[in-house]
Design a protein around this motif. Structure first.
Motif, PDB file in Angstrom:
ATOM      1  N   TRP A 288       0.863  -1.178   0.000  1.00  0.00           N
ATOM      2  CA  TRP A 288       0.000   0.000   0.000  1.00  0.00           C
ATOM      3  C   TRP A 288       0.897   1.224   0.000  1.00  0.00           C
ATOM      4  CZ3 TRP A 288      -4.298  -0.982   4.263  1.00  0.00           C
ATOM      5  CH2 TRP A 288      -5.013  -2.144   3.929  1.00  0.00           C
ATOM      6  N   ARG A 289       0.733   2.085  -0.965  1.00  0.00           N
ATOM      7  CA  ARG A 289       1.559   3.293  -1.042  1.00  0.00           C
ATOM      8  C   ARG A 289       0.785   4.487  -0.470  1.00  0.00           C
ATOM      9  NH1 ARG A 289       2.737   7.666  -4.788  1.00  0.00           N
ATOM     10  NH2 ARG A 289       4.882   8.327  -4.404  1.00  0.00           N
ATOM     11  N   VAL A 290       1.453   5.244   0.407  1.00  0.00           N
ATOM     12  CA  VAL A 290       0.840   6.421   1.026  1.00  0.00           C
ATOM     13  C   VAL A 290       1.677   7.633   0.653  1.00  0.00           C
ATOM     14  CG1 VAL A 290       0.081   7.497   3.169  1.00  0.00           C
ATOM     15  CG2 VAL A 290       0.088   4.988   2.967  1.00  0.00           C
ATOM     16  N   ASN A 291       1.066   8.569  -0.092  1.00  0.00           N
ATOM     17  CA  ASN A 291       1.803   9.760  -0.516  1.00  0.00           C
ATOM     18  C   ASN A 291       0.812  10.830  -0.971  1.00  0.00           C
ATOM     19  OD1 ASN A 291       3.571  11.566  -2.302  1.00  0.00           O
ATOM     20  ND2 ASN A 291       5.067  10.103  -1.510  1.00  0.00           N
ATOM     21  N   PRO A 292       1.052  12.081  -0.637  1.00  0.00           N
ATOM     22  CA  PRO A 292       0.139  13.146  -1.082  1.00  0.00           C
ATOM     23  C   PRO A 292       0.029  13.255  -2.597  1.00  0.00           C
ATOM     24  CG  PRO A 292       1.562  13.960   0.671  1.00  0.00           C
ATOM     25  CD  PRO A 292       2.093  12.614   0.277  1.00  0.00           C
ATOM     26  N   ASP A 293       1.023  12.739  -3.354  1.00  0.00           N
ATOM     27  CA  ASP A 293       0.927  12.862  -4.812  1.00  0.00           C
ATOM     28  C   ASP A 293      -0.104  11.906  -5.411  1.00  0.00           C
ATOM     29  OD1 ASP A 293       2.162  10.324  -5.113  1.00  0.00           O
ATOM     30  OD2 ASP A 293       4.132  11.178  -5.470  1.00  0.00           O
ATOM     31  N   GLY A 294      -0.453  10.836  -4.679  1.00  0.00           N
ATOM     32  CA  GLY A 294      -1.481   9.912  -5.151  1.00  0.00           C
ATOM     33  C   GLY A 294      -1.114   9.127  -6.396  1.00  0.00           C
ATOM     34  N   GLU A 295       0.143   9.133  -6.783  1.00  0.00           N
ATOM     35  CA  GLU A 295       0.547   8.482  -8.025  1.00  0.00           C
ATOM     36  C   GLU A 295       0.734   6.972  -7.834  1.00  0.00           C
ATOM     37  OE1 GLU A 295       0.655   9.876 -10.894  1.00  0.00           O
ATOM     38  OE2 GLU A 295       0.459  11.975 -10.294  1.00  0.00           O
ATOM     39  N   GLN A 301       6.282  -4.019  -7.478  1.00  0.00           N
ATOM     40  CA  GLN A 301       5.406  -4.791  -8.364  1.00  0.00           C
ATOM     41  C   GLN A 301       4.375  -5.612  -7.592  1.00  0.00           C
ATOM     42  OE1 GLN A 301       7.520  -6.770 -11.555  1.00  0.00           O
ATOM     43  NE2 GLN A 301       8.983  -5.096 -11.756  1.00  0.00           N
ATOM     44  N   LYS A 302       3.965  -5.087  -6.437  1.00  0.00           N
ATOM     45  CA  LYS A 302       2.924  -5.724  -5.627  1.00  0.00           C
ATOM     46  C   LYS A 302       1.898  -4.683  -5.145  1.00  0.00           C
ATOM     47  CE  LYS A 302       4.636  -9.944  -5.521  1.00  0.00           C
ATOM     48  NZ  LYS A 302       5.343 -10.440  -4.341  1.00  0.00           N
ATOM     49  N   LEU A 303       1.829  -3.546  -5.815  1.00  0.00           N
ATOM     50  CA  LEU A 303       0.966  -2.460  -5.371  1.00  0.00           C
ATOM     51  C   LEU A 303      -0.501  -2.795  -5.597  1.00  0.00           C
ATOM     52  CD1 LEU A 303       0.922   0.485  -4.272  1.00  0.00           C
ATOM     53  CD2 LEU A 303       0.929   1.249  -6.663  1.00  0.00           C
ATOM     54  N   TYR A 304      -1.322  -2.615  -4.542  1.00  0.00           N
ATOM     55  CA  TYR A 304      -2.767  -2.815  -4.645  1.00  0.00           C
ATOM     56  C   TYR A 304      -3.550  -1.553  -4.305  1.00  0.00           C
ATOM     57  CZ  TYR A 304      -2.420  -7.853  -5.391  1.00  0.00           C
ATOM     58  OH  TYR A 304      -2.174  -9.091  -5.940  1.00  0.00           O
ATOM     59  N   ASN A 305      -3.062  -0.773  -3.349  1.00  0.00           N
ATOM     60  CA  ASN A 305      -3.803   0.415  -2.921  1.00  0.00           C
ATOM     61  C   ASN A 305      -2.875   1.619  -2.842  1.00  0.00           C
ATOM     62  OD1 ASN A 305      -6.283  -0.980  -2.509  1.00  0.00           O
ATOM     63  ND2 ASN A 305      -5.550  -1.695  -0.528  1.00  0.00           N
ATOM     64  N   VAL A 306      -3.388   2.768  -3.297  1.00  0.00           N
ATOM     65  CA  VAL A 306      -2.678   4.039  -3.185  1.00  0.00           C
ATOM     66  C   VAL A 306      -3.543   4.977  -2.353  1.00  0.00           C
ATOM     67  CG1 VAL A 306      -1.743   6.025  -4.424  1.00  0.00           C
ATOM     68  CG2 VAL A 306      -1.554   3.733  -5.414  1.00  0.00           C
ATOM     69  N   PHE A 307      -2.940   5.600  -1.348  1.00  0.00           N
ATOM     70  CA  PHE A 307      -3.659   6.522  -0.464  1.00  0.00           C
ATOM     71  C   PHE A 307      -3.124   7.930  -0.711  1.00  0.00           C
ATOM     72  CE2 PHE A 307      -3.872   2.360   1.342  1.00  0.00           C
ATOM     73  CZ  PHE A 307      -5.131   2.263   1.906  1.00  0.00           C
ATOM     74  N   GLU A 308      -3.958   8.762  -1.323  1.00  0.00           N
ATOM     75  CA  GLU A 308      -3.546  10.120  -1.651  1.00  0.00           C
ATOM     76  C   GLU A 308      -3.854  11.046  -0.468  1.00  0.00           C
ATOM     77  OE1 GLU A 308      -4.473  13.624  -4.932  1.00  0.00           O
ATOM     78  OE2 GLU A 308      -4.674  11.519  -5.523  1.00  0.00           O
ATOM     79  N   MET A 309      -2.865  11.181   0.392  1.00  0.00           N
ATOM     80  CA  MET A 309      -3.067  11.961   1.610  1.00  0.00           C
ATOM     81  C   MET A 309      -1.732  12.108   2.324  1.00  0.00           C
ATOM     82  SD  MET A 309      -4.981   8.910   3.694  1.00  0.00           S
ATOM     83  CE  MET A 309      -6.088   8.768   2.299  1.00  0.00           C
ATOM     84  N   LYS A 310      -1.723  12.932   3.345  1.00  0.00           N
ATOM     85  CA  LYS A 310      -0.530  13.039   4.177  1.00  0.00           C
ATOM     86  C   LYS A 310      -0.342  11.722   4.931  1.00  0.00           C
ATOM     87  CE  LYS A 310      -0.941  18.032   4.948  1.00  0.00           C
ATOM     88  NZ  LYS A 310      -1.162  19.103   5.950  1.00  0.00           N
ATOM     89  N   GLU A 311       0.896  11.366   5.170  1.00  0.00           N
ATOM     90  CA  GLU A 311       1.192  10.115   5.856  1.00  0.00           C
ATOM     91  C   GLU A 311       0.560  10.070   7.238  1.00  0.00           C
ATOM     92  OE1 GLU A 311       5.557   9.925   3.658  1.00  0.00           O
ATOM     93  OE2 GLU A 311       5.303  10.821   5.638  1.00  0.00           O
ATOM     94  N   VAL A 312       0.599  11.169   7.955  1.00  0.00           N
ATOM     95  CA  VAL A 312       0.059  11.190   9.312  1.00  0.00           C
ATOM     96  C   VAL A 312      -1.448  10.937   9.304  1.00  0.00           C
ATOM     97  CG1 VAL A 312      -0.383  13.686   9.437  1.00  0.00           C
ATOM     98  CG2 VAL A 312       0.192  12.414  11.523  1.00  0.00           C
ATOM     99  N   GLU A 313      -2.140  11.366   8.241  1.00  0.00           N
ATOM    100  CA  GLU A 313      -3.585  11.114   8.137  1.00  0.00           C
ATOM    101  C   GLU A 313      -3.867   9.630   7.969  1.00  0.00           C
ATOM    102  OE1 GLU A 313      -4.956  15.322   6.027  1.00  0.00           O
ATOM    103  OE2 GLU A 313      -4.343  13.616   4.784  1.00  0.00           O
TER     104      GLU A 313
END
Length: 579
Positions: A288-295, A301-313
């Motif tokens: 799961w990738r967490v980054n404000p850029d949401g990219e 090569q195992k990415l399932y979810n992207v969280f477009e937000m600040k890490e602390v959130e």
């Protein structure tokens, strides 16, 4: 049962569309899109409409998307067909209508060769699509991965930040073969902070921190609370800059050649930060990738979810959930392994690794460590510093240039802090002009590990291969650029000419004599440059030693077989086994 083309890129697109519930399709006639359209026609999931003229079909899609509130797929063939979509797609762009344009084509290799019905779809006007991607013919695992990522990117962009049109160029070979079952495709989803998040069910979670700015107390506490709640650890190197109690400075544990750590087998990995030199050989089932850029950045090569937000959130949200494993089993297991490895630490020859081993913990409190790409970064990532030291490296572009310039710019911001720069000889000479800048401050200490060539390109013996040697030539002269800057007094003369303080060492004893000065917390009135002369054979030996501290005999045997039969032999065996 529906049938489908055997063209894997078309299969991938169909699977991604179905996973996101996108069923409305407006198809225009053609041959390059025949494999895709026929497969959709065979599948009762899709709701297909025909439009013999593309300009009209695209405007039909505008009306359909606006009225239904659903995404609409456009499909056309090669030649000028896609050009006729542009007026309606301009309308869709400014109205933020979710229209996915799939332009099918012959392979991009034909572009520019006077081949009939081939137009260039690699560059689009800025206001006809939010994103444009290519889905080439699938020839191997990498091209399949590329198609999966690009299909997910395009579909997710239909909804992203207000929505709008997206474009896929889908290559075809006009295949007449069909299959009954489609191999599953990994679906990636994006979450904004107002969405309902998925639950965490994994019993072990690791947080991978790539290059990261210094964390504030709020983020560090949130990460630590998350790890306590979900049986987690935080995988760090010098550039990660997380200093909480769940820090696992684990390169020396994860980089063993013939032994596998328990931390490398987790179900979920949360990925924060940016480009890292470390991967820790983690075999996570999901990322799961967490980054404000949401990219979508599918590093593992195992990415399932992207969280477009600040890490602390992200961490604060999951810290409030009811699930609570309150288990530090993974952290305890890591500390036990680390303790065992450190107790077996061998005596390293005089090398970058040895220098790091005797220096890292002695760097002064609140100092800053800048590491050159890549041998210095790898060598020092085996040895942690004290808690108040922060670390950086130019991992963004990941090039040899700019280490000295970067540390000068950083040191100018805080004259009362000590800044260390450790880099190789080629990196030093690449950026040496920076030291002539009249703003160079005295709070910088530079360690130049001079092995006379680009050791990173030497392909150390411990890695089991050398491209140049396999061809039958020496790698030193050109691959590793040996023999340049060979005057033994070159650095000394240059540094003295600039008025800096200079030290030169070529043995362990000499270095240990200089070490108190190097790590002294006392403010000096001149920039210090230490030239440390080592040889590449010792560098190679040290790297081999540090990767062989823990040994599983079965893995040694596998490594020996692998080295003996080579890559072609391994590929042949896999083919025979159907893997």
């Amino acid at each position: 049962m529906s049938s489908c083309t055997d063209e894997r890129n078309a299969q991938i697109l169909i699977q991604v569309l179905k996973a996101h519930g996108i069923k409305k399709v407006i198809a225009s006639p053609g041959t390059t899109n025949a494999c895709l359209v026929s497969s959709m026609q065979s599948d009762p999931f899709f709701e297909i409409y025909s439009a013999p003229e593309e300009r009209s079909g695209a405007y039909m899609a505008c009306g359909m998307a606006a009225e239904s509130g659903e995404p609409v797929v456009l499909s056309c063939t090669g030649a000028t067909a896609s050009r006729n979509y542009m007026p309606a797609l301009t309308e869709a762009f400014y109205r933020k209508l979710p229209i996915l344009t799939v332009t099918s084509s012959r392979r991009n290799a034909y572009i520019g060769h006077n081949c009939d019905q081939v137009t260039d779809r690699t560059v689009l006007p800025n206001d006809v699509a939010k994103i444009s991607v290519q889905m080439p013919i699938v020839l191997d695992d990498v091209s399949e991965w590329n198609c999966i990522i690009n299909a997910n990117k395009a579909v997710l962009e239909l909804y992203h930040r207000g929505g709008g049109p997206a474009h896929i160029n889908l290559e075809t070979t006009y295949s007449k073969k069909k299959v009954a079952d489609i191999q599953p495709v990994r679906i990636i989803r994006r979450f904004m902070k107002y969405d309902e998040f998925p639950n965490i069910t994994a019993q072990r979670v690791c947080i991978f921190v790539g290059a990261h700015v210094e964390m504030d107390d709020k983020l560090e506490r949130a990460i630590s609370e998350f790890c306590k709640k979900y049986n987690g650890i935080v995988l760090c190197d010098h550039t990660s800059n997380y200093r909480g109690e769940y820090r696992a400075f684990c390169s020396i544990v994860a980089d063993q050649y013939y032994w596998k750590s328990t931390i490398q087998n987790v179900k979920l990995m949360v990925h924060i930060g940016d480009i890292s030199s470390s991967d820790y050989k983690i075999q996570a089932k999901e990322v799961w990738r967490v980054n404000p850029d949401g990219e979508i950045r599918d590093t593992f090569q195992k990415l399932y979810n992207v969280f477009e937000m600040k890490e602390v959130e992200f961490f604060e949200y999951y810290n409030k959930k009811k699930q609570d494993y309150s288990n530090s089993e993974l952290l305890i297991a890591y500390h036990q392994e680390e303790k065992e490895i450190l107790s077996r630490m061998p005596e390293f020859p005089f090398s970058n690794i040895w220098i790091a081993s005797v220096t890292a913990k002695k760097l002064p409190s609140n100092s800053v460590l800048h590491l050159g790409i890549r041998n210095s970064l790898r060598s020092w990532n085996y040895f942690d510093t004290q808690e108040t030291v922060t670390g950086y490296s130019n991992t963004g572009g990941f090039g040899i240039d700019g280490s000295l310039s970067t540390v000068i710019g950083a040191a100018l911001c805080h004259p009362d802090r000590l800044y260390y720069c450790v880099l190789g000889d080629l990196a030093f000479f690449y950026d040496m002009n920076a030291l002539g800048n009249r703003h160079v401050p005295s709070n910088i200490r530079i360690l130049v590990v001079n092995n006379g060539l680009g050791f990173e390109m030497k392909f150390p013996a411990s890695w089991g291969y050398s491209i140049a040697n396999s061809i039958g030539v020496s790698e030193d002269n050109y691959v590793c650029a040996a023999g340049h800057y060979s005057s033994p007094d070159l650095i000394k003369s240059y540094v003295y000419g600039l008025g800096f303080e200079y030290l030169k060492v070529s043995t362990k004893e000499q270095y240990l004599d200089c070490l108190p000065k190097i790590v002294s917390n006392e403010k000096q009135d001149r920039t210090l440059v230490v030239e440390i002369v080592v040889n590449s054979e010792n560098e190679d030996a040290a790297l081999n030693l540090i990767g062989s501290i823990m040994v599983d005999e079965s893995n040694v045997a596998k490594a020996a077989i692998k080295k003996a039969i080579g890559k072609k032999g391994i590929d042949a065996i896999k083919k025979m086994m159907g893997r």
